[in-house]
Design a protein around this motif. Sequence first.
Motif, PDB file in Angstrom:
ATOM      1  N   GLU A  64      27.395  56.412  18.304  1.00 12.60           N
ATOM      2  CA  GLU A  64      26.052  56.934  18.518  1.00 12.60           C
ATOM      3  C   GLU A  64      26.008  58.441  18.325  1.00 12.60           C
ATOM      4  O   GLU A  64      26.946  59.156  18.656  1.00 12.60           O
ATOM      5  CB  GLU A  64      25.575  56.576  19.931  1.00 12.60           C
ATOM      6  N   ALA A  85      31.547  39.348  16.948  1.00 12.64           N
ATOM      7  CA  ALA A  85      31.474  40.812  17.016  1.00 12.64           C
ATOM      8  C   ALA A  85      30.023  41.294  17.046  1.00 12.64           C
ATOM      9  O   ALA A  85      29.656  42.138  17.868  1.00 12.64           O
ATOM     10  CB  ALA A  85      32.231  41.436  15.843  1.00 12.64           C
ATOM     11  N   GLN A  86      29.184  40.759  16.173  1.00 12.85           N
ATOM     12  CA  GLN A  86      27.785  41.203  16.140  1.00 12.85           C
ATOM     13  C   GLN A  86      27.059  40.812  17.424  1.00 12.85           C
ATOM     14  O   GLN A  86      26.350  41.635  18.030  1.00 12.85           O
ATOM     15  CB  GLN A  86      27.068  40.574  14.941  1.00 12.85           C
ATOM     16  N   THR A 136      37.622  42.439  19.417  1.00 17.60           N
ATOM     17  CA  THR A 136      37.200  41.056  19.593  1.00 17.60           C
ATOM     18  C   THR A 136      37.294  40.316  18.269  1.00 17.60           C
ATOM     19  O   THR A 136      37.894  40.798  17.316  1.00 17.60           O
ATOM     20  CB  THR A 136      35.803  40.983  20.230  1.00 17.60           C
ATOM     21  N   ASN A 137      36.723  39.127  18.204  1.00 21.11           N
ATOM     22  CA  ASN A 137      36.949  38.281  17.039  1.00 21.11           C
ATOM     23  C   ASN A 137      35.806  38.386  16.040  1.00 21.11           C
ATOM     24  O   ASN A 137      34.705  38.855  16.355  1.00 21.11           O
ATOM     25  CB  ASN A 137      37.189  36.837  17.479  1.00 21.11           C
ATOM     26  N   PHE A 144      41.169  55.669  21.039  1.00 17.79           N
ATOM     27  CA  PHE A 144      39.805  55.418  21.502  1.00 17.79           C
ATOM     28  C   PHE A 144      39.800  54.842  22.919  1.00 17.79           C
ATOM     29  O   PHE A 144      38.880  55.103  23.696  1.00 17.79           O
ATOM     30  CB  PHE A 144      39.082  54.475  20.538  1.00 17.79           C
ATOM     31  N   LEU A 151      30.411  53.391  27.419  1.00 17.05           N
ATOM     32  CA  LEU A 151      30.959  53.142  26.081  1.00 17.05           C
ATOM     33  C   LEU A 151      32.026  52.062  26.198  1.00 17.05           C
ATOM     34  O   LEU A 151      33.042  52.248  26.866  1.00 17.05           O
ATOM     35  CB  LEU A 151      31.565  54.449  25.549  1.00 17.05           C
ATOM     36  N   ALA A 201      26.948  50.799  25.504  1.00 21.22           N
ATOM     37  CA  ALA A 201      27.117  51.314  24.146  1.00 21.22           C
ATOM     38  C   ALA A 201      28.384  50.718  23.544  1.00 21.22           C
ATOM     39  O   ALA A 201      29.487  51.088  23.933  1.00 21.22           O
ATOM     40  CB  ALA A 201      27.205  52.840  24.162  1.00 21.22           C
ATOM     41  N   PRO A 202      28.248  49.777  22.610  1.00 23.23           N
ATOM     42  CA  PRO A 202      29.436  49.141  22.029  1.00 23.23           C
ATOM     43  C   PRO A 202      30.086  49.985  20.947  1.00 23.23           C
ATOM     44  O   PRO A 202      29.403  50.718  20.230  1.00 23.23           O
ATOM     45  CB  PRO A 202      28.868  47.857  21.419  1.00 23.23           C
ATOM     46  N   ALA A 203      31.394  49.828  20.809  1.00 20.25           N
ATOM     47  CA  ALA A 203      32.136  50.431  19.699  1.00 20.25           C
ATOM     48  C   ALA A 203      33.303  49.505  19.389  1.00 20.25           C
ATOM     49  O   ALA A 203      34.196  49.341  20.208  1.00 20.25           O
ATOM     50  CB  ALA A 203      32.632  51.832  20.051  1.00 20.25           C
ATOM     51  N   MET A 204      33.250  48.898  18.207  1.00 12.65           N
ATOM     52  CA  MET A 204      34.270  47.918  17.837  1.00 12.65           C
ATOM     53  C   MET A 204      35.411  48.612  17.108  1.00 12.65           C
ATOM     54  O   MET A 204      35.484  48.549  15.879  1.00 12.65           O
ATOM     55  CB  MET A 204      33.638  46.841  16.957  1.00 12.65           C
ATOM     56  N   VAL A 205      36.288  49.248  17.819  1.00 14.20           N
ATOM     57  CA  VAL A 205      37.404  49.978  17.214  1.00 14.20           C
ATOM     58  C   VAL A 205      38.656  49.128  17.403  1.00 14.20           C
ATOM     59  O   VAL A 205      39.228  49.091  18.497  1.00 14.20           O
ATOM     60  CB  VAL A 205      37.568  51.366  17.859  1.00 14.20           C
ATOM     61  N   ASP A 206      39.061  48.431  16.359  1.00 13.46           N
ATOM     62  CA  ASP A 206      40.110  47.421  16.522  1.00 13.46           C
ATOM     63  C   ASP A 206      41.203  47.498  15.465  1.00 13.46           C
ATOM     64  O   ASP A 206      41.835  46.494  15.147  1.00 13.46           O
ATOM     65  CB  ASP A 206      39.495  46.016  16.554  1.00 13.46           C
ATOM     66  N   ASN A 207      41.431  48.705  14.934  1.00 11.78           N
ATOM     67  CA  ASN A 207      42.566  48.874  14.022  1.00 11.78           C
ATOM     68  C   ASN A 207      43.665  49.655  14.741  1.00 11.78           C
ATOM     69  O   ASN A 207      43.389  50.446  15.644  1.00 11.78           O
ATOM     70  CB  ASN A 207      42.119  49.582  12.728  1.00 11.78           C
ATOM     71  N   VAL A 242      31.234  43.668  12.255  1.00 13.58           N
ATOM     72  CA  VAL A 242      30.133  43.543  13.212  1.00 13.58           C
ATOM     73  C   VAL A 242      28.822  43.210  12.502  1.00 13.58           C
ATOM     74  O   VAL A 242      28.034  42.384  12.962  1.00 13.58           O
ATOM     75  CB  VAL A 242      29.969  44.850  14.025  1.00 13.58           C
ATOM     76  N   THR A 257      22.355  46.145  16.791  1.00 12.53           N
ATOM     77  CA  THR A 257      23.509  46.712  16.093  1.00 12.53           C
ATOM     78  C   THR A 257      23.332  46.590  14.596  1.00 12.53           C
ATOM     79  O   THR A 257      22.808  45.585  14.086  1.00 12.53           O
ATOM     80  CB  THR A 257      24.813  46.027  16.547  1.00 12.53           C
ATOM     81  N   ALA A 295      28.106  43.025  20.328  1.00 16.05           N
ATOM     82  CA  ALA A 295      27.493  44.349  20.249  1.00 16.05           C
ATOM     83  C   ALA A 295      26.028  44.289  20.665  1.00 16.05           C
ATOM     84  O   ALA A 295      25.536  45.153  21.399  1.00 16.05           O
ATOM     85  CB  ALA A 295      27.628  44.920  18.836  1.00 16.05           C
TER      86      ALA A 295
END
Lengths: 265, 265, 265
Positions: free
Chosen positions: A142, B32-33, B27-28, B58, B22, B45-51, A30, A194, B36
């Motif tokens: 957060e 991603a930035q 995403t790609n 999540f 949340l 409220a973004p959270a890039m949890v992608d594993n 990100v 971000t 967000a």
Amino acid sequence: MTDIRPGDCADALAQVREHSPLVQCLTNIVVAQWTANVLLAVGAAPAMVDNPQEAGAFARIAGGVLINLGTPYADTAAAMEQAVAGATDAGTPWVLDPVAAGALAWRTEIAGTLLAAGPTVLRGNASEVMALTGGAGGKGVESVDTPEAALDAAVELAGRHGTVVAISGPVDHLTDGTRVVRVSNGHPLLTKVTGVGCALGAMIAGFAAVLDDPLLAAVGATATLTVCGDRAAAAAAGPGSFAVALLDQLALLTPAELADRVRLS
Amino acid sequence: MTDIRPGDCADALAQVREHSPLVQCLTNIVVAQWTANVLLAVGAAPAMVDNPQEAGAFARIAGGVLINLGTPYADTAAAMEQAVAGATDAGTPWVLDPVAAGALAWRTEIAGTLLAAGPTVLRGNASEVMALTGGAGGKGVESVDTPEAALDAAVELAGRHGTVVAISGPVDHLTDGTRVVRVSNGHPLLTKVTGVGCALGAMIAGFAAVLDDPLLAAVGATATLTVCGDRAAAAAAGPGSFAVALLDQLALLTPAELADRVRLS
Amino acid sequence: MTDIRPGDCADALAQVREHSPLVQCLTNIVVAQWTANVLLAVGAAPAMVDNPQEAGAFARIAGGVLINLGTPYADTAAAMEQAVAGATDAGTPWVLDPVAAGALAWRTEIAGTLLAAGPTVLRGNASEVMALTGGAGGKGVESVDTPEAALDAAVELAGRHGTVVAISGPVDHLTDGTRVVRVSNGHPLLTKVTGVGCALGAMIAGFAAVLDDPLLAAVGATATLTVCGDRAAAAAAGPGSFAVALLDQLALLTPAELADRVRLS
């Protein structure tokens, strides 16, 4: 209560500008671009080397290393271990940013393991810091706690792991277990872009590369970023133009202006 | 022809601002930035949890989930399956954005599998939507078809999978299989910044997190983004300043202004 | 000394705008968004297809391909091999950007293997180019050598691999082994934004997609980017606003303005 003064922050920024430290970042997808641009703007040299084939060797030649858990994968988590081993071996200062520790099990475990390896600086929000002492953790990325509430946890972690702990928030709280420094320049817009905290972790790694006192490195980087945030906010219409102005200010801020504007206590 | 009115879009935006949902994004690496920052600007409220180690858990606590196929890898594709399973299990609304489906075999297969799991909303361009009904698909990530031409395919997909389908384009077309809503605020500059459509998918996930009607979530998010696009374009010199102004406008737009400017039919 | 003139650069830019070439990018996580936005601004169509399941097939239909070694992983490195094989098979022009070659062992090996496959254009800084002929290599991602010092190495590589070599720096040096072209529009701010060189590699792939002469493609892309850099710098307060203005200028620059401002020798 503190022996770190505004003039020390100014000297710290001048050192970064003079030596342009090479900062290896193992960070998340990100904020990688933003982090690199923040480092370039402030005067450091970013290098995002985050694969397990190269991370360990590079940590031996980098000036400072950032380990950020924003989007860990098996591959990059392995690289983080290598980088910490390389940094430890070579005496390279390194910063741990345990993004969302406490909220997610896998990264909380990784954060615990990395913390036990003794980072030079641990940087996080209040919820993340508290989670690493066994607290409840936040909602996603957060914080649901204040830096004030996390200070005891920070002092405990600092003493236990020999690390400086930097808690980001409206008033940043930083401690090496003995000294406590507060930086009161936090602007609300900093939470609307971000990766500001993530970039701060990278800046601390850059400051630590050129300074002997890790607490001063963390305070100097925090002061630089938040003072620039104040200046950027004054001219910004919203979060988009704020982020642009923040990069500009990081390049424009002089050490003397930093000393003049930072609010330490 | 539609029971969704400008005032409903205004209420939808107000709900997002009030509850700050949340939004978990898988995403790609390109957007991603940006995604967000769009979510933060609009009030989510973004959270890039992608594993794959964390994505499923999540998705059970997130308000909404975005699955975007822009740059899938074995690791993140596995995480997407976990996230969809978690979202389905917990009743979390989720959005599927099948980037470049039809143009590339592997992701077309993934998109088909995910679509069969019944996303709350499917968002794509006309070529992507048509490809998922067996159409020819576009060239890379850009649509070679118009939303009008894809409407029949969208209605069919909506009925078959119980999903809202949002086709982005000069005039956005959205349907739940029964109702059809058109949003006519699309500005050409929106296609000159990467990830605007991807960010819309994330916004829809955020709106769906706080609204009962998924069609209103998709329309409200589309209206918010495209109205802000109109406002941003008015002051922009080119795509760089447009992207910055778009983030500003997403934070500045009031629900009343949204109701005043959106063109629904 | 050169048969490439300002008017040829203008024609090259006009060709890109007219045909909007599809540029497949296998690039790094730091610059993916920026690269896509640069390509969109200049008039090309980016597609970041960088997984081993799809990269080879896509290289057969793309107009041009970029291979950038900024943040390689096992997965994306495998995709790069596939993409090069697909591009070679289909006659798709492709560009190799060996980021930090010489400084890190794994990517230096990958770069050597890819170089042996004969890229249409090799783009790098002086240290990277010299490292590929067995030189010492730079510190991280920044060059410690000048383009002038790397020119002999570039001519040697061009002859050995049948590739155009583009050395970026204050004065860009480009050669196909016979002709040598210098572009003297480089502005210092171009080094204060991450990924400018990486984006140039992508632009060269786009120019090569629509031009028969790879040296003209490299010169035309370099001229376009650096002339826009000059124009952007004139209005920028710092690196943040410079990056925004650079995207604007890439969309605004006319072929006639390019011919008027480029300094070739």
